[in-house]
Design a protein around this motif. Sequence first.
Motif, PDB file in Angstrom:
ATOM      1  N   TYR A 209       0.823  -1.209   0.000  1.00  0.00           N
ATOM      2  CA  TYR A 209       0.000   0.000   0.000  1.00  0.00           C
ATOM      3  C   TYR A 209       0.859   1.263   0.000  1.00  0.00           C
ATOM      4  N   GLN A 210       2.046   1.195   0.591  1.00  0.00           N
ATOM      5  CA  GLN A 210       2.926   2.366   0.596  1.00  0.00           C
ATOM      6  C   GLN A 210       3.405   2.691  -0.815  1.00  0.00           C
ATOM      7  N   LYS A 212       1.826   1.907  -3.650  1.00  0.00           N
ATOM      8  CA  LYS A 212       0.675   2.424  -4.396  1.00  0.00           C
ATOM      9  C   LYS A 212       0.399   3.876  -4.025  1.00  0.00           C
ATOM     10  N   GLY A 213       0.483   4.177  -2.729  1.00  0.00           N
ATOM     11  CA  GLY A 213       0.247   5.549  -2.294  1.00  0.00           C
ATOM     12  C   GLY A 213       1.265   6.512  -2.867  1.00  0.00           C
ATOM     13  N   LEU A 214       2.522   6.074  -2.958  1.00  0.00           N
ATOM     14  CA  LEU A 214       3.578   6.923  -3.497  1.00  0.00           C
ATOM     15  C   LEU A 214       3.327   7.236  -4.971  1.00  0.00           C
ATOM     16  N   THR A 216       0.299   7.096  -6.632  1.00  0.00           N
ATOM     17  CA  THR A 216      -0.969   7.782  -6.916  1.00  0.00           C
ATOM     18  C   THR A 216      -1.140   9.091  -6.159  1.00  0.00           C
ATOM     19  N   ARG A 217      -0.309   9.362  -5.138  1.00  0.00           N
ATOM     20  CA  ARG A 217      -0.463  10.569  -4.342  1.00  0.00           C
ATOM     21  C   ARG A 217      -0.299  11.824  -5.208  1.00  0.00           C
ATOM     22  N   GLY A 218      -1.273  12.700  -5.126  1.00  0.00           N
ATOM     23  CA  GLY A 218      -1.207  13.954  -5.863  1.00  0.00           C
ATOM     24  C   GLY A 218      -1.509  13.824  -7.342  1.00  0.00           C
ATOM     25  N   ARG A 219      -1.883  12.632  -7.782  1.00  0.00           N
ATOM     26  CA  ARG A 219      -2.164  12.401  -9.205  1.00  0.00           C
ATOM     27  C   ARG A 219      -3.627  12.723  -9.490  1.00  0.00           C
ATOM     28  N   ASP A 224     -11.423  12.307 -11.305  1.00  0.00           N
ATOM     29  CA  ASP A 224     -11.641  13.455 -10.426  1.00  0.00           C
ATOM     30  C   ASP A 224     -13.089  13.939 -10.568  1.00  0.00           C
TER      31      ASP A 224
END
Length: 675
Positions: A209-210, A212-214, A216-219, A224
């Motif tokens: 999960y870390q 994936k978060g890295l 997708t973060r801010g993408r 949207d």
Amino acid sequence: MTDTQTVPAAPPTPMTSIKVRLGDLGLAPENVRFKEPADDGVPQLAETILAAGVVIPPIVRPGRKGEQRFMALDGRRRRLGLLLLRERGDLTDDYEIDCLVAETKAQQVAGVMLPATEHAPVHIADVITAIGKLRKTKLDTGAIAAALGYAELEIKRLEALAAVHPNVLKALRAGKLTLKQVRLFARIGDKKQQAEIAQTALDGYFQDYQLKGLVTRGRVTVDDPRFTLVGMDRYVAAGGRVSSDLFAELPDALLDPEILSAAWRDRVQPIVAHLQAEGLAVYLGDDGDFGAPEGFSRLPYVYRPDLTEAQTTALNEANYRVTQLSSALQDIDPEADEAPQAFGPLVSAMAAVAGAPLSRCKIGAVILSPAGSDYGIAASFYSVPLPASELPEEIEDEADEEDEVEVGGRYGRAVADIEVPQADVEVEGSSHVLHETRTDVATRGLIRDLADDPSAALTVLVAQLFKQLALHSSGGLDASALQISGVRYSRGSTPPIASLDGEVKARLDARRAAYKASGLRPITWVETLAHGEKMALLAELTAMSLNLREARTSMIRHAARAEAAEIAALCGADISAHWTPDAGYLAVHSKKQLLALLDEMEAEDDRARTLKKDDLVAFVGEAAAERQWAPAALAWDRPLEVEAAEDTETEADPEEDEAQPDAGAVCAPEVSIAA
């Protein structure tokens, strides 16, 4: 030479390399895969041969009587690829293939067995590494793709994987990472960061999960909520850039979120103008998690049974209006130019729903924000106090009463059912730390004693649930010894169904009356109940706290559904024993779906197809009541099927769009627009 000297062994006889015509090349029956048909990879192998020739020479033996001149001991798939090229006309029988001839018996045995037993399987990490090396030789993507028989896109994807840090491929080869995770690494531009995360995989404590978060973060993507109302054409026309994921695993990224925000704000201006014309203050925000604007307040909690007859009527009419508008708008594309003008009246109707139950205030402001609804917009409403001259007389009289207290954190007022005695605690001379320590240890002691007395624990649990689900009690969890919170099921202001949850509510109301007549406090009162009554009350309270509602077809609660199926099996659930479809349930179905219900209950009647919507609703309800039947879709042990909600009849029925009032419209601080 002495007797002890060793005679050197004869050197191995190498196979001879010759050129063999394709027309003279057969497949030896001793080939281990002689009878296997061509697999799906042969066409790709044929393309590789066409681009680069036969890279690894097949092993052949001389043909025997009745056979072709040379028979392949190894190279069945290469021969199949060559034959495929011959069938397509790319090669002829005169095409020559470099082969190795096995003339001796030992060579022939080796030619049969060694390819089948000595070839190590190629790991995908080795393929990725090889692609990287080819790229470093200045071969372009097209040349590599042609040589290997791959599509250029696939080569580009392998090239991207070849560019990751060596630790990533090392972890892949060791089975510590999956190929999908390696693709996530390829999206991280910092090689040092790649190496650090890959090392955690090699060390055995990698967290997926870390990663994936890295990535997708801010993408910002086409998922949207702002994009629903803006659309791709409008975004690109405003200068917005789009990036597609190389591996087609992530939605397209929008590289200019500020352009997206500006386009969304432009799109909602017709709605803003419509609401301002109705006297509302309008604010725009990026999401719906807002405090009240200055000068306005969040809407109070509204308890439907406390509403006056006039308020209830106004609320029902407002809900009906929202349902009508939602039905009329369900076919409008949010990206269409006229969509915002059409959505304005719907937001006004939602404001009327939010304001109908209010007594001391009225709707004064709305915050519009992007939302993942069908309309791409959500509305949060806020109130302003009514001037004293506009307050109803009964409200003015109520304000003078002093025997009512605020209960349960509500903005409304209700009489508390529980009298709270004031504790006499000696704290003089005690520090805060000492007092906290004393109460902490005393709590732990009570935990142990209660755990050793199941009967007492049952009493306390039932009393706590009784307070929260059946009584009007003051305070939150801090006002209770037991830190268990129960929430009574409800759907906005929708009233209970009399024969279903309404029956359970009636039982709890009766128990509340018995409790108030006893003059006892909850725990003491519950302890006076017989064990059977106590268990019945526990069942009623537990049932009333169930919540399995799913607001949208995209919000399936799989874990909750699994538990629901288990609960249904435990209690032999059968909704048709208590209820059959009524008008309120059937009205939200299209005519096509209503006819499907008739088919499901095997109630065939040709007249049904000629009926108007309201008449068909009544017809289906009567048929279900006669058969004591309920739809299979209401059984929790049934696999989930999301049914189409559109009526595809060629001629529209003007009554089809008129649905019953949506009693579930929310009278709460935030009201989202949804179909």
